[in-house]
Design an enzyme around this catalytic site. Structure first.
Site, mmCIF file in Angstrom:
data_model
loop_
_atom_site.group_PDB
_atom_site.id
_atom_site.type_symbol
_atom_site.label_atom_id
_atom_site.label_comp_id
_atom_site.label_asym_id
_atom_site.label_seq_id
_atom_site.Cartn_x
_atom_site.Cartn_y
_atom_site.Cartn_z
ATOM 1 N N CYS A 159 79.208 21.501 57.079
ATOM 2 C CA CYS A 159 80.244 21.865 56.117
ATOM 3 C C CYS A 159 80.297 23.395 56.076
ATOM 4 C CB CYS A 159 79.995 21.239 54.747
ATOM 5 S SG CYS A 159 78.552 21.832 53.857
ATOM 6 N N ASN A 218 76.610 24.682 53.691
ATOM 7 C CA ASN A 218 75.381 23.912 53.887
ATOM 8 C C ASN A 218 74.525 23.844 52.624
ATOM 9 O OD1 ASN A 218 72.383 24.054 55.902
ATOM 10 N ND2 ASN A 218 73.605 22.252 55.500
ATOM 11 N N CYS A 265 75.914 21.600 49.826
ATOM 12 C CA CYS A 265 76.237 20.384 49.081
ATOM 13 C C CYS A 265 76.605 19.219 49.996
ATOM 14 C CB CYS A 265 77.261 20.629 47.970
ATOM 15 S SG CYS A 265 78.813 21.371 48.438
ATOM 16 N N ARG A 266 77.751 19.221 50.639
ATOM 17 C CA ARG A 266 78.164 18.039 51.409
ATOM 18 C C ARG A 266 77.280 17.744 52.608
ATOM 19 N NH1 ARG A 266 84.251 19.297 52.610
ATOM 20 N NH2 ARG A 266 83.313 21.351 52.786
ATOM 21 N N SER A 267 77.022 18.742 53.456
ATOM 22 C CA SER A 267 76.249 18.456 54.667
ATOM 23 C C SER A 267 74.800 18.086 54.373
ATOM 24 C CB SER A 267 76.364 19.591 55.692
ATOM 25 O OG SER A 267 75.966 20.828 55.164
ATOM 26 N N ASP A 316 84.972 17.699 48.537
ATOM 27 C CA ASP A 316 84.138 18.879 48.316
ATOM 28 C C ASP A 316 83.931 19.043 46.816
ATOM 29 O OD1 ASP A 316 82.860 21.307 48.165
ATOM 30 O OD2 ASP A 316 84.323 22.386 49.393
#
Length: 152
Positions: A8, A11, A13-15, A123
């Site tokens: 993301c 690096n 939150c999402r990934s 996101d």
């Protein structure tokens, strides 16, 4: 052995949540799998994931407090069999920065979920805390279908 890098922007939150979800699914299925995450941007190198990401993972029995943000490197395109972006902008950035000798397959994470192809993972960074629950649900669903594909 299959290896997956989730990407993301920062690096934090999402990934890392996608990394945690796939690690948990691989463990559940007793799969040997290399899993990591990175960002296309370098703002959070060495930082732990966002506290809200840590909280949602912890609520689901996964500790990501030891993860550290890092930026995608050219070697990643040869080290990993799959580099999976969490949204369209990061997929475009990955395609732009991929070296000529890249061997990794590039895709969007939700392309691996029937009926969600072409969609980006939500996101949650600028939203309320409950946005992290939505993101966790999306990456968990994708981890389950991705693990089955990688196992086959």
């Amino acid at each position: 052995m299959a290896s997956v890098l989730f990407v993301c922007l920062g690096n934090i939150c999402r990934s890392p949540l996608a990394e945690a979800a796939l690690r948990a699914e691989a463990q559940r299925l007793r799969m040997d799998l290399i899993v990591d995450s990175a960002g296309t941007g370098g703002w959070h190198i060495g930082e732990a994931p966002d506290p809200r990401a840590q909280a949602v993972a912890r609520r689901h029995g996964v500790d990501i407090s030891g993860y550290q943000g890092r930026q995608v490197k050219p070697a990643d395109f040869r080290r990993f069999t799959h580099i999976i972006a969490l949204d369209h902008d990061n997929l475009a950035n990955l395609r732009r920065i991929a070296p000529a000798d890249a061997t990794a397959d590039l895709s969007l994470l939700l392309d691996h979920v029937p009926g969600r192809e072409g969609q980006a993972v939500a996101d949650p960074y600028f939203d309320e805390d409950d946005g992290f629950d939505v993101t966790w649900a999306e990456v968990t669903q994708a981890a389950q279908t991705l693990a089955i594909k990688l196992r086959a």
